[in-house]
Design an enzyme around this catalytic site. Structure first.
Site, PDB file in Angstrom:
ATOM      1  CD  GLN A 148     -18.595  23.529  24.767  1.00 45.20           C
ATOM      2  OE1 GLN A 148     -17.881  24.457  25.153  1.00 45.20           O
ATOM      3  NE2 GLN A 148     -19.864  23.719  24.460  1.00 45.20           N
TER       4      GLN A 148
ATOM      5  CB  VAL B  91     -34.342  32.901  18.883  1.00 45.13           C
ATOM      6  CG1 VAL B  91     -34.902  33.270  17.513  1.00 45.13           C
ATOM      7  CG2 VAL B  91     -33.981  34.154  19.670  1.00 45.13           C
TER       8      VAL B  91
ATOM      9  CG  MET C  36     -19.294  26.365  20.686  1.00 47.69           C
ATOM     10  SD  MET C  36     -19.031  24.658  21.096  1.00 47.69           S
ATOM     11  CE  MET C  36     -20.628  23.980  20.742  1.00 47.69           C
TER      12      MET C  36
ATOM     13  N   GLY D  22     -30.750  32.938  16.759  1.00 48.57           N
ATOM     14  CA  GLY D  22     -30.681  32.844  18.224  1.00 48.57           C
ATOM     15  C   GLY D  22     -29.410  33.520  18.725  1.00 48.57           C
ATOM     16  CG  HIS D  23     -25.547  31.892  17.782  1.00 51.81           C
ATOM     17  ND1 HIS D  23     -25.727  30.976  16.781  1.00 51.81           N
ATOM     18  CD2 HIS D  23     -25.043  31.198  18.827  1.00 51.81           C
ATOM     19  CE1 HIS D  23     -25.338  29.776  17.194  1.00 51.81           C
ATOM     20  NE2 HIS D  23     -24.928  29.887  18.446  1.00 51.81           N
TER      21      HIS D  23
ATOM     22  CG  HIS E  79     -28.843  29.778  15.136  1.00 49.29           C
ATOM     23  ND1 HIS E  79     -29.368  30.420  16.230  1.00 49.29           N
ATOM     24  CD2 HIS E  79     -28.206  28.669  15.614  1.00 49.29           C
ATOM     25  CE1 HIS E  79     -29.094  29.730  17.315  1.00 49.29           C
ATOM     26  NE2 HIS E  79     -28.376  28.664  16.987  1.00 49.29           N
TER      27      HIS E  79
ATOM     28  CE  LYS F 278     -30.997  24.623  21.200  1.00 49.78           C
ATOM     29  NZ  LYS F 278     -29.799  23.991  21.784  1.00 49.78           N
TER      30      LYS F 278
HETATM   31  P1  AMP Z   1     -23.480  27.676  20.984  1.00 46.66           P
HETATM   32  O1  AMP Z   1     -22.859  28.306  19.784  1.00 46.66           O
HETATM   33  O2  AMP Z   1     -24.448  26.592  20.651  1.00 46.66           O
HETATM   34  O3  AMP Z   1     -22.479  27.301  22.042  1.00 46.66           O
HETATM   35  O4  AMP Z   1     -24.389  28.794  21.641  1.00 46.66           O
HETATM   36  C1  AMP Z   1     -23.852  30.041  22.021  1.00 46.66           C
HETATM   37  C2  AMP Z   1     -24.875  30.779  22.842  1.00 46.66           C
HETATM   38  O5  AMP Z   1     -26.049  30.964  22.068  1.00 46.66           O
HETATM   39  C3  AMP Z   1     -25.305  29.988  24.095  1.00 46.66           C
HETATM   40  O6  AMP Z   1     -25.482  30.908  25.163  1.00 46.66           O
HETATM   41  C4  AMP Z   1     -26.620  29.402  23.676  1.00 46.66           C
HETATM   42  O7  AMP Z   1     -27.487  29.140  24.755  1.00 46.66           O
HETATM   43  C5  AMP Z   1     -27.168  30.508  22.796  1.00 46.66           C
HETATM   44  N1  AMP Z   1     -28.190  29.992  21.902  1.00 46.66           N
HETATM   45  C6  AMP Z   1     -28.108  28.902  21.096  1.00 46.66           C
HETATM   46  N2  AMP Z   1     -29.271  28.702  20.454  1.00 46.66           N
HETATM   47  C7  AMP Z   1     -30.117  29.679  20.883  1.00 46.66           C
HETATM   48  C8  AMP Z   1     -31.477  30.017  20.597  1.00 46.66           C
HETATM   49  N3  AMP Z   1     -32.206  29.301  19.749  1.00 46.66           N
HETATM   50  N4  AMP Z   1     -32.015  31.080  21.216  1.00 46.66           N
HETATM   51  C9  AMP Z   1     -31.280  31.810  22.101  1.00 46.66           C
HETATM   52  N5  AMP Z   1     -29.988  31.550  22.406  1.00 46.66           N
HETATM   53  C10 AMP Z   1     -29.426  30.504  21.807  1.00 46.66           C
END
Ligand code: AMP
Length: 282
Positions: A61, A176, A30, A36-37, A34, A149
């Protein structure tokens, strides 16, 4: 790196020569990216010929309108970050385009939509499945990368690919964290410095649990104890916390040496809702 905005363009590209006999690793996000992504993107690059990242803040969502409205949007910065990790394609669709003539993918969640995130965010997982199914249908990835996460989301997506009979392998990737232990999240941007420090206590408290100190207690009792520790930190208020069995998220009834458990939790730090799923190896 090629940027694609329309669904039609993405479908045409997917059907083109460029992708023939090439494996695709896909990372749905989304945005407001950061490390993690970016870790997911690096893994996708390593395991595939091409990496495709999508950026789409999926209104379906969000069960809370103000959370959706406050969700950070930083497309230009995201594009730069993706270029820096050598992402190949970024797909940034519009709401009307991606949901045009598409009303979603209905499935039996086997109860996963009724517990934890599903219980506190009604409709959330249906919204996640609706968008991920559509994105998989357009991109047809060989592998898709998701973060632990959002562990319950990983289980939901695995169930969806099973039920729909899709040929996409779901790759589960470790969380992460900041040096402090705080799980990286786009929502952390809404935390003050002081609240980032408060929020990092969540991981500290949970990861400091020692098997020998809790082995004779029930998981429910220990959950209550950590809840009260978390709630005694300034500005933190636990919504739920539970010890679960990783494959099913069923509640753990007794702690056993040698068995992994996952601590699923959601905690408000003032008005920012943070989630984490922390594996404990006893
Ligand atoms: P989001 O943009 O929050 O929908 O996350 C996109 C993807 O990144 C999802 O698969 C999340 O689980 C993953 N994600 C978000 N934060 C982290 C993190 N800190 N470490 C690893 N994956 C992450």
């Amino acid at each position: 790196m090629q940027i694609i905005h329309s669904v039609k363009e993405m479908i045409n590209l997917r059907n083109s020569e460029i992708f023939s006999n090439k494996s695709i690793g896909f990372v749905p996000t989304m945005g407001s990216l950061h490390d993690g992504h970016l870790d997911l993107v690096k893994r996708a690059k390593q395991q595939s010929d091409f990496c495709v990242v999508s950026i789409f803040v999926n209104p379906k969502q969000f069960n809370n309108k103000s959370d959706f409205e406050k969700y950070p949007k930083k497309t230009e910065e995201d594009i730069e970050k993706l270029k820096n990790v050598n992402c190949d394609f970024v797909f940034i669709p519009e709401n009307n385009d991606i949901y045009n003539n598409y009303s979603g993918f209905k499935m039996d969640f086997g109860g996963l939509d009724k517990i934890y995130e599903g219980k506190y965010r009604p409709g959330h997982f249906q919204g996640v499945v609706d968008i991920v199914y559509r994105l998989f249908d357009i991109i047809k990835p060989h592998k898709a990368f998701f973060g632990q996460k959002d562990y319950q989301q990983v289980l939901v997506i695995k169930k969806m690919t099973d039920i729909a009979g899709l040929n996409t392998e779901i790759i589960e990737c470790p969380t992460v964290r900041e040096k402090s232990g705080l799980a990286m999240s786009s929502r952390n941007e809404r935390l003050s410095q002081e609240n980032k420090k408060n929020a990092s206590e969540i991981f500290q408290i949970v990861s400091n649990l020692k098997f020998n100190e809790i082995r004779h207690k029930t998981p429910d009792t220990v959950a209550k104890e950590i809840q009260s520790k978390i709630d005694s930190v300034d500005n933190l208020k636990t919504e739920y916390i539970a010890f679960c069995e990783p494959n099913t998220l069923n509640p753990v009834k007794i702690f056993n040496e040698g068995k992994n458990v996952i601590v699923c939790l959601a905690v408000f730090c003032e008005e920012v809702r943070l989630i984490d799923n922390i594996f404990l190896h006893f």
